[in-house]
Design an enzyme around this catalytic site. Sequence first.
Site, PDB file in Angstrom:
ATOM      1  N   ASP A  98     -19.908 -33.957 -13.629  1.00 43.25           N
ATOM      2  CA  ASP A  98     -19.437 -35.052 -12.773  1.00 43.25           C
ATOM      3  C   ASP A  98     -19.744 -34.720 -11.320  1.00 43.25           C
ATOM      4  O   ASP A  98     -19.294 -33.707 -10.794  1.00 43.25           O
ATOM      5  CB  ASP A  98     -17.928 -35.240 -12.975  1.00 43.25           C
ATOM      6  N   HIS A 133     -19.603 -38.922 -14.188  1.00 41.87           N
ATOM      7  CA  HIS A 133     -18.327 -39.627 -14.052  1.00 41.87           C
ATOM      8  C   HIS A 133     -18.213 -40.782 -15.050  1.00 41.87           C
ATOM      9  O   HIS A 133     -17.145 -41.045 -15.588  1.00 41.87           O
ATOM     10  CB  HIS A 133     -18.174 -40.151 -12.622  1.00 41.87           C
ATOM     11  N   SER A 165     -10.394 -41.800 -13.633  1.00 45.72           N
ATOM     12  CA  SER A 165     -10.719 -41.657 -12.222  1.00 45.72           C
ATOM     13  C   SER A 165      -9.434 -41.765 -11.399  1.00 45.72           C
ATOM     14  O   SER A 165      -8.552 -40.922 -11.552  1.00 45.72           O
ATOM     15  CB  SER A 165     -11.772 -42.697 -11.809  1.00 45.72           C
ATOM     16  N   GLU A 169     -21.810 -44.962  -2.039  1.00 47.26           N
ATOM     17  CA  GLU A 169     -20.646 -44.780  -2.895  1.00 47.26           C
ATOM     18  C   GLU A 169     -19.414 -45.503  -2.374  1.00 47.26           C
ATOM     19  O   GLU A 169     -18.632 -46.051  -3.150  1.00 47.26           O
ATOM     20  CB  GLU A 169     -20.341 -43.282  -3.037  1.00 47.26           C
ATOM     21  N   GLU A 170     -19.216 -45.542  -1.040  1.00 48.38           N
ATOM     22  CA  GLU A 170     -17.943 -46.009  -0.499  1.00 48.38           C
ATOM     23  C   GLU A 170     -18.041 -47.196   0.454  1.00 48.38           C
ATOM     24  O   GLU A 170     -17.052 -47.900   0.655  1.00 48.38           O
ATOM     25  CB  GLU A 170     -17.233 -44.863   0.239  1.00 48.38           C
TER      26      GLU A 170
END
Length: 742
Positions: free
Chosen positions: A684, A716, A609, A205-206
């Site tokens: 989400d 999301h 977001s 994800e990051e």
Amino acid sequence: MTHRWHWIAALALVTGAAQAQDNEQEELTLDAVYGSPSLSGSTPRGLQLSPDGRYATLLKPRADDRQRYDLWAIDTTTGEERMLVDSEALGGREISEEEKMRRERMRLAGTRGIISYDWGPDGKALLVPIDGDLWLAPLEGAPKQLTDTEAGELDARLSETGRYASFVRAGDLYVVETATGAEQRLTEGASDTVTWGSAEFVAQEELDRSSGHWWSPDDSRLAVARVDESGVEVVQRLAIGAEGSSLIAQRYPRAGTDNALVELYVMRPDGSERVKVDLGDNPDVYLARVYWSADGQTLWVGRLSRDQKRLDLLEVDPVTGASQVLLSETSDTFVNLASSGFGQGGEAGLRALKSGGFLWLSERDGYMHLYRWQDGELTQLTRGDWVVSGLAGVDEANGLAYVTGNRETPLERHIYAVRLDGTGEPQRLTERGYWNSGALDRTGTRLIIQRQSPVQPPQIYLADNTGERLAWIEQNAIQPGHPFAPYSRLLSEPEYGTLTASDGQVLHWEALKPEGEGPFPVIFEVYGGPHAQRVARYWTSPLDRWWVEQGYAIFRLDNRGSGNRGRAFEEPIYQALGTVEVEDQLAGLTWLKQQGWADAEHIVVDGWSYGGYMTLKLLEAAPGAFAGGISGAPVTEWGLYDTAYTERYLGDPREVPEVYEAADVLPRAGDIADPLLVIHGMSDDNVVFDNAVRLFAALQQARVPFETAVYPGQAHGFQGQDILIHRALTMKAFLDRVTAAD
């Protein structure tokens, strides 16, 4: 032959664009915007050239189902195009929940069919995962099924020689011989909390790391990550669906809590001779990157500190696992990892060279630039106040690297040829006015280039290594027969301009307006978060055109903290989220209200977001400045968000709780005085629905009226034509009310 094809295609593009204007024009509807085929035309993904450059392969959506992708091959010599793998014929099984989550991480939620594939090194076959099983697809003949299990296979990779395919099944790493189909499990001990060979949540994800195992160039060894999530906090997430709700116990590393423990091992393809890589004495680090040297004798590992202020590149002996620090990147704020598309396996930051050493991306001079490490020395190959965003390929024989970057303007991205000896200036190979990406084949002779502009949906062409176009792969010209042709009257260029931030830095904005003098109500669309860039010469989405047809202008501005502008532009947000971004956006609002075409009393801020967070922070900071706000899937309390992203910009909440309190929305929710619509998916798993629930409670406690639109079963990224249309209609009803003439 290819040059004649090039000339005919170019002529068709010019004449087709003119003919499109003569087509009978239709009203642009939301059914057309979200229906099939896509109004953007054929927008393939996964562009690759075969190792010899003979074929271009791509994943194309079906005309009757824009969410299902098949694998196509195009002969770059003759232009012959054919479907190589029909996903509907080979697939159809329901994918696992884990695969759905992986697609969410890849921003491919809702897609069906084929989402990835790997070329074999001999250019004769490709590894194609379809709905949890693996297929080997030759250029000639029928695909061969390699696996057929209920469990499903994840993170599939072809080895560097093509002898093996590797994958993760039920948490363990397996290898199958592509010639015989003989299968072997390399690891054991997987459980609900332990997995081998896959990337953990925050890596996907990051950290822009999607893989958890890496083949050496000669297939003699694999580097394999072992992930232990037993120490990660279990979050009880309520997923509310249309036909019922479920309580999901999800291991989610919130800011200030324990991350997964990630170890790295090296082993043979049969699992033998396993050694553990020495990643240092502190286990609380991120395994950011893994790379093999060109000769397979060295493993390089990117070790990122928990506070993300130091990235060490470790040199590892794959036989013993012993390591030493080769070089380091440090910062007083945060070290940015190079973005995807640079390096092996779709990962980023380093490219091994056959002549020894490697290419390396670094921001050590304030901008992301290309360096060469050789014989213990780091030589800078590009420089200046512009950003190298990735590597398109390397031609060592001719001493060239091909990079993407924004040397001319932040609004465009181009491909440049750069000398590996550091001499000369980068040579731009792509045409001005476009946003480009590309890849070089292994022979160093051909480039496949994808480009787009505000009035040209993504198109793909084949070029030689000087950038000269040889042939169109996917011209996608808006001419008769193109899905957007009936609406071609709407093809107007946005207006671009600049403002100046309080510290003197340049801010870029864009505006898309209806015909006429105005004044028009304005959708003030904001994102504002790190890394993202919204103002650029991208294809203007059909949804934007629809809003303009409804009489709304759209305004966007890239504030300090956003991407592709260098460290000085991004770093002001460090431990200050919701401050300089808000200041810059309000400066844009002040300027906008002075323009005759904008209805100063009817400007509505809208974002999703991080943009949803920004909408709320703007309404808190400047009550009465906007006519209203639409906040989609907002972060409202940063302590609910994950470690890697949140701590990078805000620090550890256990050490700086006051930074989090200042950045959060909830403590000042009572300052919101303008009409507000909050939209959130009730399933989400990224910005969890609890963010919205806590906002609702804070607003109610402060007696602030607001509107909501919550969507059962949606994550999301919303999916489904009817759902997307409903969301747009809900937004329009709100906008029409708050921008109605007084």
